[in-house]
Design an enzyme around this catalytic site. Structure first.
Site, PDB file in Angstrom:
ATOM      1  N   ASN A   1      39.911  27.069  54.269  1.00 58.92           N
ATOM      2  CA  ASN A   1      38.602  27.684  54.024  1.00 58.92           C
ATOM      3  C   ASN A   1      37.805  26.693  53.188  1.00 58.92           C
ATOM      4  O   ASN A   1      38.002  26.570  51.987  1.00 58.92           O
ATOM      5  CB  ASN A   1      38.805  29.007  53.272  1.00 58.92           C
ATOM      6  CG  ASN A   1      37.494  29.714  53.004  1.00 58.92           C
ATOM      7  OD1 ASN A   1      36.422  29.173  53.255  1.00 58.92           O
ATOM      8  ND2 ASN A   1      37.587  30.931  52.485  1.00 58.92           N
TER       9      ASN A   1
ATOM     10  N   LYS B   1      39.976  25.972  49.951  1.00 60.10           N
ATOM     11  CA  LYS B   1      41.138  26.834  49.710  1.00 60.10           C
ATOM     12  C   LYS B   1      42.085  26.692  50.884  1.00 60.10           C
ATOM     13  O   LYS B   1      41.629  26.520  52.030  1.00 60.10           O
ATOM     14  CB  LYS B   1      40.689  28.294  49.615  1.00 60.10           C
ATOM     15  CG  LYS B   1      39.850  28.596  48.404  1.00 60.10           C
ATOM     16  CD  LYS B   1      39.589  30.097  48.331  1.00 60.10           C
ATOM     17  CE  LYS B   1      38.377  30.376  47.478  1.00 60.10           C
ATOM     18  NZ  LYS B   1      37.620  31.540  47.846  1.00 60.10           N
TER      19      LYS B   1
ATOM     20  N   ARG C   1      38.440  28.750  58.722  1.00 61.66           N
ATOM     21  CA  ARG C   1      37.413  29.774  58.583  1.00 61.66           C
ATOM     22  C   ARG C   1      36.060  29.117  58.821  1.00 61.66           C
ATOM     23  O   ARG C   1      35.750  28.091  58.216  1.00 61.66           O
ATOM     24  CB  ARG C   1      37.447  30.356  57.180  1.00 61.66           C
ATOM     25  CG  ARG C   1      36.329  31.332  56.971  1.00 61.66           C
ATOM     26  CD  ARG C   1      36.212  31.743  55.540  1.00 61.66           C
ATOM     27  NE  ARG C   1      35.144  32.709  55.407  1.00 61.66           N
ATOM     28  CZ  ARG C   1      34.369  32.834  54.345  1.00 61.66           C
ATOM     29  NH1 ARG C   1      34.545  32.050  53.307  1.00 61.66           N
ATOM     30  NH2 ARG C   1      33.431  33.746  54.309  1.00 61.66           N
TER      31      ARG C   1
ATOM     32  N   HIS D   1      31.925  38.844  56.897  1.00 60.85           N
ATOM     33  CA  HIS D   1      33.241  39.412  56.529  1.00 60.85           C
ATOM     34  C   HIS D   1      33.971  39.936  57.769  1.00 60.85           C
ATOM     35  O   HIS D   1      34.818  40.827  57.666  1.00 60.85           O
ATOM     36  CB  HIS D   1      33.090  40.613  55.561  1.00 60.85           C
ATOM     37  CG  HIS D   1      32.627  40.267  54.183  1.00 60.85           C
ATOM     38  ND1 HIS D   1      31.785  41.089  53.477  1.00 60.85           N
ATOM     39  CD2 HIS D   1      32.898  39.214  53.384  1.00 60.85           C
ATOM     40  CE1 HIS D   1      31.542  40.566  52.288  1.00 60.85           C
ATOM     41  NE2 HIS D   1      32.206  39.417  52.212  1.00 60.85           N
TER      42      HIS D   1
ATOM     43  N   GLY E   1      33.698  43.544  47.523  1.00 63.64           N
ATOM     44  CA  GLY E   1      34.134  42.466  46.627  1.00 63.64           C
ATOM     45  C   GLY E   1      32.913  42.012  45.850  1.00 63.64           C
ATOM     46  O   GLY E   1      31.982  42.797  45.651  1.00 63.64           O
TER      47      GLY E   1
ATOM     48  N   ARG F   1      23.943  39.767  44.373  1.00 63.91           N
ATOM     49  CA  ARG F   1      22.922  39.842  45.442  1.00 63.91           C
ATOM     50  C   ARG F   1      22.261  41.214  45.450  1.00 63.91           C
ATOM     51  O   ARG F   1      22.927  42.233  45.256  1.00 63.91           O
ATOM     52  CB  ARG F   1      23.563  39.594  46.810  1.00 63.91           C
ATOM     53  CG  ARG F   1      23.981  38.168  47.028  1.00 63.91           C
ATOM     54  CD  ARG F   1      24.723  37.998  48.347  1.00 63.91           C
ATOM     55  NE  ARG F   1      25.950  37.261  48.116  1.00 63.91           N
ATOM     56  CZ  ARG F   1      26.965  37.209  48.958  1.00 63.91           C
ATOM     57  NH1 ARG F   1      26.932  37.869  50.107  1.00 63.91           N
ATOM     58  NH2 ARG F   1      28.038  36.522  48.664  1.00 63.91           N
TER      59      ARG F   1
ATOM     60  N   ASP G   1      30.925  41.495  37.359  1.00 68.45           N
ATOM     61  CA  ASP G   1      32.321  41.906  37.524  1.00 68.45           C
ATOM     62  C   ASP G   1      32.489  43.368  37.106  1.00 68.45           C
ATOM     63  O   ASP G   1      32.125  43.752  35.995  1.00 68.45           O
ATOM     64  CB  ASP G   1      33.202  40.988  36.663  1.00 68.45           C
ATOM     65  CG  ASP G   1      34.671  41.151  36.995  1.00 68.45           C
ATOM     66  OD1 ASP G   1      35.181  42.288  36.964  1.00 68.45           O
ATOM     67  OD2 ASP G   1      35.317  40.132  37.292  1.00 68.45           O
ATOM     68  N   PHE G   2      33.079  44.157  38.003  1.00 69.37           N
ATOM     69  CA  PHE G   2      33.209  45.596  37.728  1.00 69.37           C
ATOM     70  C   PHE G   2      34.113  45.902  36.537  1.00 69.37           C
ATOM     71  O   PHE G   2      33.991  46.964  35.939  1.00 69.37           O
ATOM     72  CB  PHE G   2      33.661  46.348  38.988  1.00 69.37           C
ATOM     73  CG  PHE G   2      32.482  46.751  39.830  1.00 69.37           C
ATOM     74  CD1 PHE G   2      31.809  45.811  40.592  1.00 69.37           C
ATOM     75  CD2 PHE G   2      32.006  48.055  39.822  1.00 69.37           C
ATOM     76  CE1 PHE G   2      30.685  46.162  41.326  1.00 69.37           C
ATOM     77  CE2 PHE G   2      30.886  48.416  40.552  1.00 69.37           C
ATOM     78  CZ  PHE G   2      30.226  47.467  41.310  1.00 69.37           C
TER      79      PHE G   2
ATOM     80  N   GLU H   1      39.785  47.541  46.341  1.00 63.84           N
ATOM     81  CA  GLU H   1      41.239  47.669  46.167  1.00 63.84           C
ATOM     82  C   GLU H   1      41.616  48.076  44.747  1.00 63.84           C
ATOM     83  O   GLU H   1      42.694  48.630  44.526  1.00 63.84           O
ATOM     84  CB  GLU H   1      41.933  46.332  46.487  1.00 63.84           C
ATOM     85  CG  GLU H   1      41.898  45.991  47.971  1.00 63.84           C
ATOM     86  CD  GLU H   1      42.343  44.568  48.259  1.00 63.84           C
ATOM     87  OE1 GLU H   1      43.157  44.019  47.499  1.00 63.84           O
ATOM     88  OE2 GLU H   1      41.869  43.999  49.259  1.00 63.84           O
ATOM     89  N   ASN H   2      40.717  47.758  43.793  1.00 62.09           N
ATOM     90  CA  ASN H   2      41.120  47.916  42.380  1.00 62.09           C
ATOM     91  C   ASN H   2      40.374  48.968  41.576  1.00 62.09           C
ATOM     92  O   ASN H   2      40.896  49.437  40.567  1.00 62.09           O
ATOM     93  CB  ASN H   2      40.947  46.579  41.653  1.00 62.09           C
ATOM     94  CG  ASN H   2      41.932  45.542  42.135  1.00 62.09           C
ATOM     95  OD1 ASN H   2      43.136  45.729  42.016  1.00 62.09           O
ATOM     96  ND2 ASN H   2      41.416  44.483  42.728  1.00 62.09           N
TER      97      ASN H   2
ATOM     98  N   GLU I   1      42.466  37.808  54.581  1.00 62.25           N
ATOM     99  CA  GLU I   1      41.731  37.029  55.580  1.00 62.25           C
ATOM    100  C   GLU I   1      42.534  35.821  56.054  1.00 62.25           C
ATOM    101  O   GLU I   1      42.452  35.444  57.222  1.00 62.25           O
ATOM    102  CB  GLU I   1      40.371  36.602  55.009  1.00 62.25           C
ATOM    103  CG  GLU I   1      39.396  37.776  54.988  1.00 62.25           C
ATOM    104  CD  GLU I   1      38.217  37.592  54.062  1.00 62.25           C
ATOM    105  OE1 GLU I   1      38.387  37.754  52.841  1.00 62.25           O
ATOM    106  OE2 GLU I   1      37.120  37.289  54.549  1.00 62.25           O
TER     107      GLU I   1
END
Ligand code: ADP
Length: 396
Positions: free
Chosen positions: A7, A14, A91, A180, A210, A241, A283-284, A334-335, A384
């Site tokens: 990626n 990555k 990717r 995505h 995300g 965004r 960040d949440f 997910e979190n 992914e």
């Protein structure tokens, strides 16, 4: 077989080496600050310690050579020789209307990806650099391109056309593409199996929440609508965004603050969303901590995020005339149990009830809905890289 998944971004790369039989990553890593004076490679072999190598990587070819060296290193390597790598999966962000599925990379494919550069000027050129560098260093090894946009190419015109004069579609292919896609495809399939659905006969909504976030409506295994648009700026309120806004705001700010279009696009992409609204963070984890401390702007940013997610889900229930399964995925999905809980609160009219204990789960598959819930709701971690490896193997 062993598949190297790449990626490639403009200054980072990555990678994962995946064993397609066990579907486990043998090694994962990232090269950062490529092209700068000091770059570094972080490489983690499965079950081993992360190693960090600081060096100068003047370009992506140097970075990929370092990755190949790390993979075959006597101490922290995971393979004896490069011959063990059977294929490379890349990717690629934008496949335009040319690519409705993954494809084996040939010279014509490289040219066709290049023709899509216009649509993703920050991403596609970097993806191509990675492809070319691998082709030089791994001669004869088959390579596959897996596109973020491909899964959404099944959207019908009523979902992808904007209310613009038709000539803008004819001349410039201005339309909704969606992103995505690899994640929406992977998670919808996994969620169908997990919740006991036949994918060919199913209505699934995937919430990929995300830092970048998008929702898709997947009818009988095919994407029929998604929240991102011509670019990944559209749809949900995201980490930084804005998501959907009234386009006239751009003109209004330009005149009030004497800003250029580029400056405003930067504002909408990098300084808006949850970060801009809260003035705390994108960040949440930080948002949740600030809410506990009574920060009102963090609370309103959280509420706006959740409200937008719930409205998109409502829209996609209408688009599919129902829904069987809703799946939450990616970092927030997910979190963050509070996000999931509050989204589901809005969906009581669908007969959705969730088990609050199970909803405390983090980062693992979990059925959240109670047995009597009319719609199944689950957490389904995305992967992914594995999806790219599967596509690569399937094509070869
Ligand atoms: P992307 O791939 O778009 O960069 P991710 O899917 O990795 O994003 O999601 C990153 C985001 O996930 C973080 O910005 C944060 O908001 C959220 N996140 C990660 N861990 C947690 C957690 N434990 N609780 C709440 N949110 C989390």
């Amino acid at each position: 077989m062993k598949v190297l998944v790449i990626n490639c971004g403009s200054s980072s790369l990555k990678y994962q080496l995946i064993d397609s039989e066990t579907e486990k990553a043998l090694a994962v890593g990232i090269c950062e600050r490529i092209g700068q004076e000091v770059s570094h490679l972080k490489h983690t072999p499965a079950g081993g310690e992360k190693i960090v190598i600081e060096t100068s990587m003047k370009n992506h070819e140097v970075a990929i050579q370092m990755v190949l060296d790390a993979l075959t290193d006597a101490n922290h390597g995971v393979i004896k020789s490069l011959d063990e790598i059977s294929a490379v999966g890349h990717r690629v962000v934008h496949g335009g209307e040319k690519f409705a599925s993954s494809t084996i990379i040939t010279e014509e494919v490289v040219n066709a990806i290049e023709e899509c550069n216009d649509l993703a000027p920050l991403h596609n050129p970097a993806n191509l650099i990675g492809i070319r560098a691998c082709a030089n260093l791994m001669k004869g090894v088959p390579m596959v391109a897996v596109f973020d946009t491909a899964f959404h190419q099944t959207m019908p015109p009523k979902a992808y056309l904007y209310g613009l004069p038709h000539e803008y579609y004819d001349h410039y292919k201005i339309r909704k593409y969606g992103f995505h896609g690899t994640s929406h495809s992977y998670v919808s399939k996994q969620a169908a199996t997990f919740t006991g659905l036949d994918i060919e006969n199913s209505k699934i909504i995937v919430c990929h929440l995300g830092n970048g976030a998008s929702i898709s409506a997947v009818l009988n295994g095919k994407s029929i609508d998604t929240s991102m648009g011509f670019t990944p700026l559209a749809g949900l309120v995201m980490g930084t965004r804005s998501g959907d806004i009234d386009p006239s705001i751009i003109d209004f700010i330009a005149k009030k603050e004497n800003k250029s279009i580029d400056q405003i696009m930067n504002l909408l992409n990098k300084e808006s969303g949850v970060q801009g609204m809260s003035e705390v963070s994108s960040d949440f984890r930080d948002i949740n901590a600030a809410i506990i401390e009574g920060n009102q702007k963090a609370l309103i940013a959280f509420d706006v995020f959740v409200y937008r997610v719930a409205k998109y889900i409502g829209g996609y229930v209408a688009a599919m005339n129902g829904v069987d399964t809703i799946a939450f995925t990616a970092g927030v999905g997910e979190n963050d149990s509070k996000v999931r809980d509050e989204v589901c609160e809005y969906l009581g009219y669908l007969g959705i009830t969730i088990d609050k204990e199970k909803n405390l789960v983090r980062g693992q598959e979990m059925m959240l809905s109670t047995p009597d819930s009319k719609v199944k709701v689950c957490v389904m971690p995305t992967n992914e890289e594995l999806a790219i490896a599967r596509e690569t193997v399937a094509l070869l």
